[in-house]
Write a protein that holds these residues in place. Sequence first.
Motif, PDB file in Angstrom:
ATOM      1  N   LYS A  82      49.955   4.822  35.547  1.00 30.93           N
ATOM      2  CA  LYS A  82      49.510   3.509  35.988  1.00 30.93           C
ATOM      3  C   LYS A  82      48.098   3.128  35.764  1.00 30.93           C
ATOM      4  CE  LYS A  82      48.800   2.022  40.290  1.00 30.93           C
ATOM      5  NZ  LYS A  82      49.171   1.236  41.389  1.00 30.93           N
ATOM      6  N   PHE A  83      47.412   4.490  35.744  1.00 31.33           N
ATOM      7  CA  PHE A  83      45.797   4.371  35.694  1.00 31.33           C
ATOM      8  C   PHE A  83      45.107   4.457  34.414  1.00 31.33           C
ATOM      9  CE2 PHE A  83      46.959   6.013  39.821  1.00 31.33           C
ATOM     10  CZ  PHE A  83      46.419   5.219  40.719  1.00 31.33           C
ATOM     11  N   ALA A  84      46.085   4.374  33.369  1.00 34.67           N
ATOM     12  CA  ALA A  84      45.713   4.441  31.851  1.00 34.67           C
ATOM     13  C   ALA A  84      45.263   2.766  31.537  1.00 34.67           C
ATOM     14  CB  ALA A  84      46.913   4.667  31.092  1.00 34.67           C
ATOM     15  N   GLU A  85      44.366   2.987  30.508  1.00 34.77           N
ATOM     16  CA  GLU A  85      43.675   1.850  30.025  1.00 34.77           C
ATOM     17  C   GLU A  85      44.579   1.196  28.702  1.00 34.77           C
ATOM     18  OE1 GLU A  85      39.597   1.998  29.363  1.00 34.77           O
ATOM     19  OE2 GLU A  85      39.005   2.876  31.378  1.00 34.77           O
ATOM     20  N   LYS A  86      45.228   1.992  28.065  1.00 33.96           N
ATOM     21  CA  LYS A  86      45.916   1.749  26.692  1.00 33.96           C
ATOM     22  C   LYS A  86      47.381   1.557  27.281  1.00 33.96           C
ATOM     23  CE  LYS A  86      44.596   3.603  23.388  1.00 33.96           C
ATOM     24  NZ  LYS A  86      44.273   4.484  22.094  1.00 33.96           N
ATOM     25  N   ASN A 119      41.779  14.192  30.664  1.00 37.13           N
ATOM     26  CA  ASN A 119      42.430  13.619  29.542  1.00 37.13           C
ATOM     27  C   ASN A 119      42.733  12.233  29.396  1.00 37.13           C
ATOM     28  OD1 ASN A 119      43.524  16.410  28.291  1.00 37.13           O
ATOM     29  ND2 ASN A 119      44.022  16.489  30.324  1.00 37.13           N
ATOM     30  N   PRO A 120      41.367  11.356  29.652  1.00 36.73           N
ATOM     31  CA  PRO A 120      41.905   9.775  29.741  1.00 36.73           C
ATOM     32  C   PRO A 120      42.227   9.384  28.268  1.00 36.73           C
ATOM     33  CG  PRO A 120      39.425  10.394  29.666  1.00 36.73           C
ATOM     34  CD  PRO A 120      40.081  11.794  29.873  1.00 36.73           C
ATOM     35  N   GLU A 121      41.912  10.023  27.254  1.00 30.66           N
ATOM     36  CA  GLU A 121      42.233   9.505  25.958  1.00 30.66           C
ATOM     37  C   GLU A 121      43.813   9.662  25.675  1.00 30.66           C
ATOM     38  OE1 GLU A 121      41.844  13.813  25.557  1.00 30.66           O
ATOM     39  OE2 GLU A 121      40.883  12.225  26.529  1.00 30.66           O
ATOM     40  N   LYS A 122      44.582  10.583  26.505  1.00 33.67           N
ATOM     41  CA  LYS A 122      45.993  10.701  26.305  1.00 33.67           C
ATOM     42  C   LYS A 122      46.764   9.741  27.149  1.00 33.67           C
ATOM     43  CE  LYS A 122      45.622  15.626  24.968  1.00 33.67           C
ATOM     44  NZ  LYS A 122      44.433  16.057  24.841  1.00 33.67           N
ATOM     45  N   ALA A 123      46.154   8.868  27.938  1.00 34.14           N
ATOM     46  CA  ALA A 123      46.736   8.176  29.232  1.00 34.14           C
ATOM     47  C   ALA A 123      47.508   6.880  28.584  1.00 34.14           C
ATOM     48  CB  ALA A 123      45.947   7.936  30.242  1.00 34.14           C
ATOM     49  N   ILE A 124      48.416   6.462  28.663  1.00 35.58           N
ATOM     50  CA  ILE A 124      49.384   5.260  28.319  1.00 35.58           C
ATOM     51  C   ILE A 124      49.790   4.667  29.522  1.00 35.58           C
ATOM     52  CG2 ILE A 124      49.442   5.674  25.939  1.00 35.58           C
ATOM     53  CD1 ILE A 124      52.486   6.487  26.426  1.00 35.58           C
ATOM     54  N   ASP A 130      50.618  -4.638  39.680  1.00 33.31           N
ATOM     55  CA  ASP A 130      50.133  -3.563  40.521  1.00 33.31           C
ATOM     56  C   ASP A 130      50.123  -4.486  41.919  1.00 33.31           C
ATOM     57  OD1 ASP A 130      50.090  -1.589  38.749  1.00 33.31           O
ATOM     58  OD2 ASP A 130      47.898  -2.226  38.094  1.00 33.31           O
ATOM     59  N   GLN A 131      49.870  -5.755  42.210  1.00 32.89           N
ATOM     60  CA  GLN A 131      49.850  -6.244  43.554  1.00 32.89           C
ATOM     61  C   GLN A 131      51.120  -6.230  43.934  1.00 32.89           C
ATOM     62  OE1 GLN A 131      47.979  -8.534  41.286  1.00 32.89           O
ATOM     63  NE2 GLN A 131      46.209  -7.434  41.747  1.00 32.89           N
ATOM     64  N   ASN A 132      52.302  -6.120  43.233  1.00 26.74           N
ATOM     65  CA  ASN A 132      53.834  -6.269  43.830  1.00 26.74           C
ATOM     66  C   ASN A 132      54.263  -4.915  44.063  1.00 26.74           C
ATOM     67  OD1 ASN A 132      53.610  -9.043  43.728  1.00 26.74           O
ATOM     68  ND2 ASN A 132      54.893  -9.224  41.840  1.00 26.74           N
ATOM     69  N   SER A 135      54.623   1.469  41.534  1.00 23.78           N
ATOM     70  CA  SER A 135      55.043   2.087  40.306  1.00 23.78           C
ATOM     71  C   SER A 135      56.357   1.743  39.903  1.00 23.78           C
ATOM     72  CB  SER A 135      54.869   3.588  40.246  1.00 23.78           C
ATOM     73  OG  SER A 135      55.621   4.076  41.391  1.00 23.78           O
ATOM     74  N   LEU A 136      56.900   1.773  38.734  1.00 27.21           N
ATOM     75  CA  LEU A 136      58.279   1.692  38.196  1.00 27.21           C
ATOM     76  C   LEU A 136      58.974   2.931  38.735  1.00 27.21           C
ATOM     77  CD1 LEU A 136      57.363  -0.083  34.833  1.00 27.21           C
ATOM     78  CD2 LEU A 136      58.272  -1.209  36.912  1.00 27.21           C
TER      79      LEU A 136
END
Length: 171
Positions: A82-86, A119-124, A130-132, A135-136
């Motif tokens: 959930k902390f990924a930008e992409k 490894n932020p470039e690998k994060a999806i 996120d208010q509710n 995580s899934l």
Amino acid sequence: MRNHIVLFEPLMPANTGNIARTAAGTETVLHLIEPLGFSTDDKMMKRAGLDYWDKVEIIYHKNLVAFMESLGEKDRLYLVSKFAEKSYHEIDYTDKDLDYYFLFGKETTGLPEPFMRANPEKAIRIPQNDQNIRSLNLANSAAIVIYEALRQQSFPNLETTHLYEDDKLKD
């Protein structure tokens, strides 16, 4: 090209069992990074996977370092967090010369923060409110991501329709 679901130190046998069933049904390799929070002989895990365990290719890794060392040049690793930008759907998973690995964190704490920061470039990310919720569900998340990769790959080796001998939906 192969797809791989990788679970970092999974804690809940039902989640891992459900993911194993998804792996069996999609010809996806399942990797388990130790330590596990349960025995792979666990009754709940076997129940969640039903009678599909012999259809799942499972690879065990002693730790995250051992898993990372197992990756080759033609392997693409994605950290699902959930902390990924992409978003997961922004990636192209169609290069037939590559294997795609989707690494999911522990149910309670996710992936280690130092590893994520390195490894932020690998994060999806899977979009969510996120208010509710924090995580899934892990099994749902694995299914969402693997089916997007399979959709882009035109569902290789999978039946897209199934006909029953006595189909109740036909006249």
